[in-house]
Design a protein around this motif. Structure first.
Motif, mmCIF file in Angstrom:
data_model
loop_
_atom_site.group_PDB
_atom_site.id
_atom_site.type_symbol
_atom_site.label_atom_id
_atom_site.label_comp_id
_atom_site.label_asym_id
_atom_site.label_seq_id
_atom_site.Cartn_x
_atom_site.Cartn_y
_atom_site.Cartn_z
ATOM 1 N N ALA A 1 8.070 -27.189 -14.818
ATOM 2 C CA ALA A 1 8.462 -28.255 -13.902
ATOM 3 C C ALA A 1 9.594 -29.086 -14.502
ATOM 4 C CB ALA A 1 7.268 -29.137 -13.559
ATOM 5 N N GLU A 2 9.505 -29.340 -15.796
ATOM 6 C CA GLU A 2 10.561 -30.100 -16.469
ATOM 7 C C GLU A 2 11.883 -29.318 -16.465
ATOM 8 O OE1 GLU A 2 11.510 -31.566 -20.968
ATOM 9 O OE2 GLU A 2 9.435 -31.752 -20.283
ATOM 10 N N ILE A 3 11.811 -28.038 -16.756
ATOM 11 C CA ILE A 3 13.012 -27.188 -16.765
ATOM 12 C C ILE A 3 13.596 -27.087 -15.369
ATOM 13 C CG2 ILE A 3 13.891 -24.854 -17.225
ATOM 14 C CD1 ILE A 3 13.030 -26.376 -19.755
ATOM 15 N N ALA A 4 12.735 -26.894 -14.356
ATOM 16 C CA ALA A 4 13.195 -26.713 -12.976
ATOM 17 C C ALA A 4 13.948 -27.926 -12.462
ATOM 18 C CB ALA A 4 12.012 -26.407 -12.066
ATOM 19 N N ASN A 5 13.643 -29.092 -12.986
ATOM 20 C CA ASN A 5 14.278 -30.320 -12.511
ATOM 21 C C ASN A 5 15.451 -30.767 -13.364
ATOM 22 O OD1 ASN A 5 12.701 -31.288 -10.074
ATOM 23 N ND2 ASN A 5 11.072 -30.755 -11.498
ATOM 24 N N LYS A 6 15.879 -29.916 -14.295
ATOM 25 C CA LYS A 6 17.070 -30.204 -15.095
ATOM 26 C C LYS A 6 18.304 -29.988 -14.218
ATOM 27 C CE LYS A 6 15.323 -30.421 -19.437
ATOM 28 N NZ LYS A 6 15.461 -31.555 -20.284
ATOM 29 N N PRO A 7 19.440 -30.553 -14.601
ATOM 30 C CA PRO A 7 20.672 -30.322 -13.839
ATOM 31 C C PRO A 7 21.024 -28.825 -13.786
ATOM 32 C CG PRO A 7 20.977 -32.034 -15.494
ATOM 33 C CD PRO A 7 19.633 -31.444 -15.724
ATOM 34 N N ILE B 1 26.382 -12.266 -27.764
ATOM 35 C CA ILE B 1 26.768 -12.332 -26.357
ATOM 36 C C ILE B 1 26.213 -13.602 -25.720
ATOM 37 C CG2 ILE B 1 26.422 -11.254 -24.085
ATOM 38 C CD1 ILE B 1 26.516 -8.523 -25.657
ATOM 39 N N ALA B 2 24.930 -13.891 -25.973
ATOM 40 C CA ALA B 2 24.295 -15.082 -25.409
ATOM 41 C C ALA B 2 24.989 -16.366 -25.863
ATOM 42 C CB ALA B 2 22.817 -15.118 -25.789
ATOM 43 N N LEU B 3 25.503 -16.355 -27.091
ATOM 44 C CA LEU B 3 26.181 -17.532 -27.635
ATOM 45 C C LEU B 3 27.668 -17.574 -27.296
ATOM 46 C CD1 LEU B 3 24.544 -17.706 -31.193
ATOM 47 C CD2 LEU B 3 23.998 -19.081 -29.173
ATOM 48 N N GLY B 4 28.164 -16.511 -26.654
ATOM 49 C CA GLY B 4 29.582 -16.452 -26.305
ATOM 50 C C GLY B 4 30.473 -16.224 -27.511
ATOM 51 N N PHE C 1 22.163 -26.913 -16.863
ATOM 52 C CA PHE C 1 21.286 -26.845 -18.024
ATOM 53 C C PHE C 1 21.265 -25.423 -18.584
ATOM 54 C CE2 PHE C 1 16.999 -25.952 -19.720
ATOM 55 C CZ PHE C 1 17.021 -26.817 -20.807
ATOM 56 N N ASP C 2 21.278 -25.295 -19.898
ATOM 57 C CA ASP C 2 21.282 -23.985 -20.567
ATOM 58 C C ASP C 2 19.857 -23.457 -20.698
ATOM 59 O OD1 ASP C 2 21.806 -21.721 -22.050
ATOM 60 O OD2 ASP C 2 22.213 -22.813 -23.906
ATOM 61 N N TRP C 3 19.396 -22.741 -19.687
ATOM 62 C CA TRP C 3 18.050 -22.173 -19.676
ATOM 63 C C TRP C 3 17.838 -21.233 -20.846
ATOM 64 C CZ3 TRP C 3 14.477 -21.618 -15.180
ATOM 65 C CH2 TRP C 3 14.731 -22.568 -14.191
ATOM 66 N N ASP C 4 18.870 -20.485 -21.216
ATOM 67 C CA ASP C 4 18.730 -19.475 -22.257
ATOM 68 C C ASP C 4 18.346 -20.066 -23.607
ATOM 69 O OD1 ASP C 4 19.431 -17.623 -20.331
ATOM 70 O OD2 ASP C 4 21.547 -17.643 -20.896
ATOM 71 N N SER C 5 18.529 -21.366 -23.774
ATOM 72 C CA SER C 5 18.162 -21.988 -25.044
ATOM 73 C C SER C 5 16.657 -22.223 -25.159
ATOM 74 C CB SER C 5 18.921 -23.308 -25.240
ATOM 75 O OG SER C 5 18.511 -24.267 -24.281
ATOM 76 N N VAL C 6 15.939 -22.139 -24.025
ATOM 77 C CA VAL C 6 14.497 -22.398 -24.074
ATOM 78 C C VAL C 6 13.632 -21.323 -23.422
ATOM 79 C CG1 VAL C 6 14.677 -24.910 -24.250
ATOM 80 C CG2 VAL C 6 14.605 -23.845 -22.006
ATOM 81 N N LEU C 7 14.196 -20.525 -22.546
ATOM 82 C CA LEU C 7 13.426 -19.510 -21.832
ATOM 83 C C LEU C 7 14.111 -18.157 -21.892
ATOM 84 C CD1 LEU C 7 12.513 -21.313 -18.476
ATOM 85 C CD2 LEU C 7 10.977 -20.840 -20.355
ATOM 86 N N SER C 8 13.302 -17.124 -21.854
ATOM 87 C CA SER C 8 13.854 -15.772 -21.749
ATOM 88 C C SER C 8 12.863 -14.914 -20.985
ATOM 89 C CB SER C 8 14.131 -15.179 -23.131
ATOM 90 O OG SER C 8 12.926 -14.952 -23.818
#
Length: 115
Positions: free
Chosen positions: A75-81, A23-26, A84-91
């Motif tokens: 901070a780096e993630i928060a400033n991404k466009p 599901i996460a990968l579509g 940005f695919d958050w699910d690839s790095v955070l859960s």
């Protein structure tokens, strides 16, 4: 070990089922299960590797180096466009982070990189 076995192992580390990863990968139901007997196409293999933060070679069994959890800089993630695919790095407990929580993180850590 098959590509499917490696995906299943990575999913279990995130406390996810293979179905949740699909599901996460579509991807469609049992798409990953089919990887037990066949090599996936390059695009899907790359998508899965990016999602888990591993190399395609790791999924194919060419690189036996176990993936290492790395520190995530919010901070780096928060400033991404925004796209940005958050699910690839955070859960959150192995599940995708809700959009409203992502927005809170963006506000909390916005532009903290220059401080």
């Amino acid at each position: 070990m098959t590509v499917y076995d490696r995906i299943k192992e990575l999913a279990e580390k995130r406390k996810m089922t293979v179905s949740e990863v699909e599901i996460a990968l579509g991807m469609g139901t049992n798409s990953l299960y089919a990887w037990k007997k066949k090599i996936p196409n390059g695009a899907n293999l790359e998508k899965a590797a990016d999602y888990f933060g591993v190399s395609v070679d790791y999924l194919l069994g060419r690189d036996e180096t176990n993936p290492v959890d790395r520190a995530i800089d919010l901070a780096e993630i928060a400033n991404k466009p925004k796209d940005f695919d958050w699910d690839s790095v955070l859960s959150l407990g192995g599940k995708p982070i809700p959009e409203e929580d992502k927005e809170l993180i963006r506000r909390l850590f916005a532009h903290k990189l220059s401080d």
